[in-house]
Design a protein around this motif. Structure first.
Motif, PDB file in Angstrom:
ATOM      1  N   VAL A 175       0.848  -1.190   0.000  1.00 48.17           N
ATOM      2  CA  VAL A 175       0.000   0.000   0.000  1.00 48.17           C
ATOM      3  C   VAL A 175       0.889   1.248   0.000  1.00 48.17           C
ATOM      4  O   VAL A 175       1.870   1.311   0.756  1.00 48.17           O
ATOM      5  N   PRO A 176       0.583   2.230  -0.793  1.00 48.51           N
ATOM      6  CA  PRO A 176       1.390   3.467  -0.819  1.00 48.51           C
ATOM      7  C   PRO A 176       1.242   4.251   0.479  1.00 48.51           C
ATOM      8  O   PRO A 176       0.400   3.974   1.324  1.00 48.51           O
ATOM      9  N   ARG A 177       2.103   5.258   0.596  1.00 47.88           N
ATOM     10  CA  ARG A 177       2.164   6.058   1.835  1.00 47.88           C
ATOM     11  C   ARG A 177       0.823   6.712   2.165  1.00 47.88           C
ATOM     12  O   ARG A 177       0.432   6.794   3.338  1.00 47.88           O
ATOM     13  N   ARG A 178       0.111   7.145   1.152  1.00 50.79           N
ATOM     14  CA  ARG A 178      -1.189   7.793   1.409  1.00 50.79           C
ATOM     15  C   ARG A 178      -2.151   6.845   2.118  1.00 50.79           C
ATOM     16  O   ARG A 178      -2.867   7.237   3.038  1.00 50.79           O
ATOM     17  N   GLY A 179      -2.170   5.626   1.749  1.00 49.51           N
ATOM     18  CA  GLY A 179      -3.052   4.660   2.396  1.00 49.51           C
ATOM     19  C   GLY A 179      -2.637   4.414   3.838  1.00 49.51           C
ATOM     20  O   GLY A 179      -3.490   4.182   4.719  1.00 49.51           O
ATOM     21  N   LEU A 180      -1.312   4.480   4.133  1.00 47.60           N
ATOM     22  CA  LEU A 180      -0.847   4.278   5.507  1.00 47.60           C
ATOM     23  C   LEU A 180      -1.301   5.435   6.405  1.00 47.60           C
ATOM     24  O   LEU A 180      -1.704   5.216   7.554  1.00 47.60           O
ATOM     25  N   VAL A 181      -1.249   6.634   5.876  1.00 46.92           N
ATOM     26  CA  VAL A 181      -1.691   7.791   6.667  1.00 46.92           C
ATOM     27  C   VAL A 181      -3.190   7.698   6.948  1.00 46.92           C
ATOM     28  O   VAL A 181      -3.644   7.982   8.072  1.00 46.92           O
ATOM     29  N   ILE A 182      -3.992   7.303   5.960  1.00 38.43           N
ATOM     30  CA  ILE A 182      -5.438   7.151   6.162  1.00 38.43           C
ATOM     31  C   ILE A 182      -5.712   6.098   7.226  1.00 38.43           C
ATOM     32  O   ILE A 182      -6.582   6.273   8.097  1.00 38.43           O
ATOM     33  N   ALA A 183      -4.975   4.979   7.189  1.00 33.84           N
ATOM     34  CA  ALA A 183      -5.217   3.904   8.150  1.00 33.84           C
ATOM     35  C   ALA A 183      -4.869   4.358   9.563  1.00 33.84           C
ATOM     36  O   ALA A 183      -5.625   4.095  10.517  1.00 33.84           O
ATOM     37  N   VAL A 184      -3.729   5.047   9.759  1.00 30.97           N
ATOM     38  CA  VAL A 184      -3.336   5.492  11.110  1.00 30.97           C
ATOM     39  C   VAL A 184      -4.338   6.548  11.616  1.00 30.97           C
ATOM     40  O   VAL A 184      -4.732   6.517  12.801  1.00 30.97           O
ATOM     41  N   ALA A 185      -4.732   7.482  10.765  1.00 28.87           N
ATOM     42  CA  ALA A 185      -5.701   8.514  11.187  1.00 28.87           C
ATOM     43  C   ALA A 185      -7.032   7.881  11.582  1.00 28.87           C
ATOM     44  O   ALA A 185      -7.672   8.327  12.563  1.00 28.87           O
ATOM     45  N   THR A 186      -7.487   6.868  10.856  1.00 35.47           N
ATOM     46  CA  THR A 186      -8.745   6.184  11.189  1.00 35.47           C
ATOM     47  C   THR A 186      -8.639   5.497  12.532  1.00 35.47           C
ATOM     48  O   THR A 186      -9.578   5.547  13.358  1.00 35.47           O
ATOM     49  N   ALA A 187      -7.489   4.830  12.828  1.00 35.02           N
ATOM     50  CA  ALA A 187      -7.320   4.153  14.114  1.00 35.02           C
ATOM     51  C   ALA A 187      -7.249   5.162  15.256  1.00 35.02           C
ATOM     52  O   ALA A 187      -7.721   4.888  16.370  1.00 35.02           O
ATOM     53  N   MET A 188      -6.705   6.366  14.993  1.00 41.89           N
ATOM     54  CA  MET A 188      -6.672   7.393  16.025  1.00 41.89           C
ATOM     55  C   MET A 188      -8.091   7.814  16.405  1.00 41.89           C
ATOM     56  O   MET A 188      -8.386   8.051  17.585  1.00 41.89           O
ATOM     57  N   GLN A 189      -8.968   7.899  15.405  1.00 41.99           N
ATOM     58  CA  GLN A 189     -10.343   8.298  15.685  1.00 41.99           C
ATOM     59  C   GLN A 189     -11.148   7.176  16.323  1.00 41.99           C
ATOM     60  O   GLN A 189     -11.916   7.416  17.253  1.00 41.99           O
ATOM     61  N   GLU A 190     -10.980   5.963  15.876  1.00 37.95           N
ATOM     62  CA  GLU A 190     -11.808   4.850  16.345  1.00 37.95           C
ATOM     63  C   GLU A 190     -11.389   4.338  17.727  1.00 37.95           C
ATOM     64  O   GLU A 190     -12.250   4.042  18.561  1.00 37.95           O
ATOM     65  N   SER A 191     -10.076   4.251  17.992  1.00 36.88           N
ATOM     66  CA  SER A 191      -9.637   3.612  19.251  1.00 36.88           C
ATOM     67  C   SER A 191      -8.535   4.366  19.962  1.00 36.88           C
ATOM     68  O   SER A 191      -8.017   3.865  20.973  1.00 36.88           O
ATOM     69  N   ASN A 192      -8.180   5.571  19.429  1.00 35.73           N
ATOM     70  CA  ASN A 192      -7.055   6.333  19.982  1.00 35.73           C
ATOM     71  C   ASN A 192      -5.775   5.482  19.975  1.00 35.73           C
ATOM     72  O   ASN A 192      -4.920   5.604  20.845  1.00 35.73           O
TER      73      ASN A 192
END
Length: 293
Positions: A175-192
């Motif tokens: 997965v490219p870097r953009r997808g990694l940033v989206i995944a980390v940001a989503t986990a920050m919102q869902e579970s901190n």
């Protein structure tokens, strides 16, 4: 001297027969049955001295006996010599190698018959140590320890470790870097960025977790629900599996790389708060950069 005035020839071969020393001895025989042996006269004795080569009965018998013994000895020697000559050539002596072999066999048999019970004496020369004779085996290479990444963007170590697991799982998928940033940001919102178990699903609490939530049956970093088909409870409690499940769904959205982060994340999560993901974009970019550095 005789009566006629002539001297008696004491050493002659002849002599007067009427001399007193020619008379027979008057000694009586010891036994009446045996006749008295006449004693030899002085002339006879003197005659023997004068003629040493005169025949004597005792010498004759001794000479005959000596000759017979000599003849018998010569005869026996000749027979032994002839027998040795007639029996063929004498056997050749055994070679030295054969004699040495026989001696070794005899020594070995004696050694087996009487084994020595004396303790073996240590050798004067020190024997080589096992470490010197055996080739040293190469030490196995130590497994590299996982690199510890210093937390950034206000995260603690547990949050940073979970963010690193998300980035590594995405890299395995390509997965490219953009997808990694989206995944980390989503986990920050869902579970901190904490791995949540569910109070509704006691089974989830049997897996490693860092917090417990009560949002229905939502579990893990992305609060995915087993009842919605995301996977089993055990799978969703694994950060690597949960990340790959999220990114797989993200890659199914057409043009997801050109979408705003909040739109791309909401397309996957279908959250009640679709605009909440955008606030974590800058922090997620810092975390991804730290992990990939």
């Amino acid at each position: 001297m005789r009566d006629d005035g002539t001297l008696d020839d004491q050493y002659g071969l002849g002599g007067s027969a009427d001399r007193s020393d020619d008379t027979q001895s008057t000694v009586q025989p010891t036994s009446p049955a045996e006749p008295a042996t006449p004693r030899p006269s002085l002339r006879t004795r003197l005659g023997g001295l004068a003629n040493p080569f005169a025949a004597r009965p005792g010498r004759t018998r001794l000479a005959v006996a000596t000759g017979a013994v000599c003849c018998l000895g010569l005869l026996g020697f000749s027979q032994v010599g002839l027998g040795a000559l007639g029996s063929g050539p004498s056997p050749a002596p055994a070679p030295a190698a054969e004699l040495a072999e026989r001696a070794a066999l005899d020594a070995a048999s004696r050694g087996l018959a009487r084994p020595s019970t004396a303790p073996a004496t240590p050798s004067a020369t020190p024997s080589a140590t096992p470490s010197a004779t055996k080739q040293a085996k190469p030490k196995p290479k130590a497994k590299p320890r996982p690199k510890r990444i210093v937390p950034v963007a206000g995260l603690d170590q547990a949050q940073m470790d979970n963010a690193k697991a998300i980035v590594h799982a995405g890299r395995e998928m390509g997965v490219p870097r953009r997808g990694l940033v989206i995944a980390v940001a989503t986990a920050m919102q869902e579970s901190n960025l904490y791995n949540y178990a569910s109070g509704v699903l006691p089974e989830s609490q049997s897996y490693p977790h860092q917090a417990i939530g009560w949002d229905h049956d939502s579990v893990g970093l992305f609060q995915q629900r087993p009842s919605s088909g995301w996977g089993t409870v055990g799978d969703l409690m694994d950060p690597e599996f949960a990340t790959k499940a999220f990114l797989s769904a993200l890659q199914e959205i057409p043009g997801w790389q050109d979408l705003p982060l909040t739109v791309a994340a909401q397309a996957v999560q279908v959250s009640a708060f679709p605009d909440a993901y955008a606030q974590h974009e800058w922090r997620a970019s810092q975390v991804v950069a730290a992990v990939l550095a």
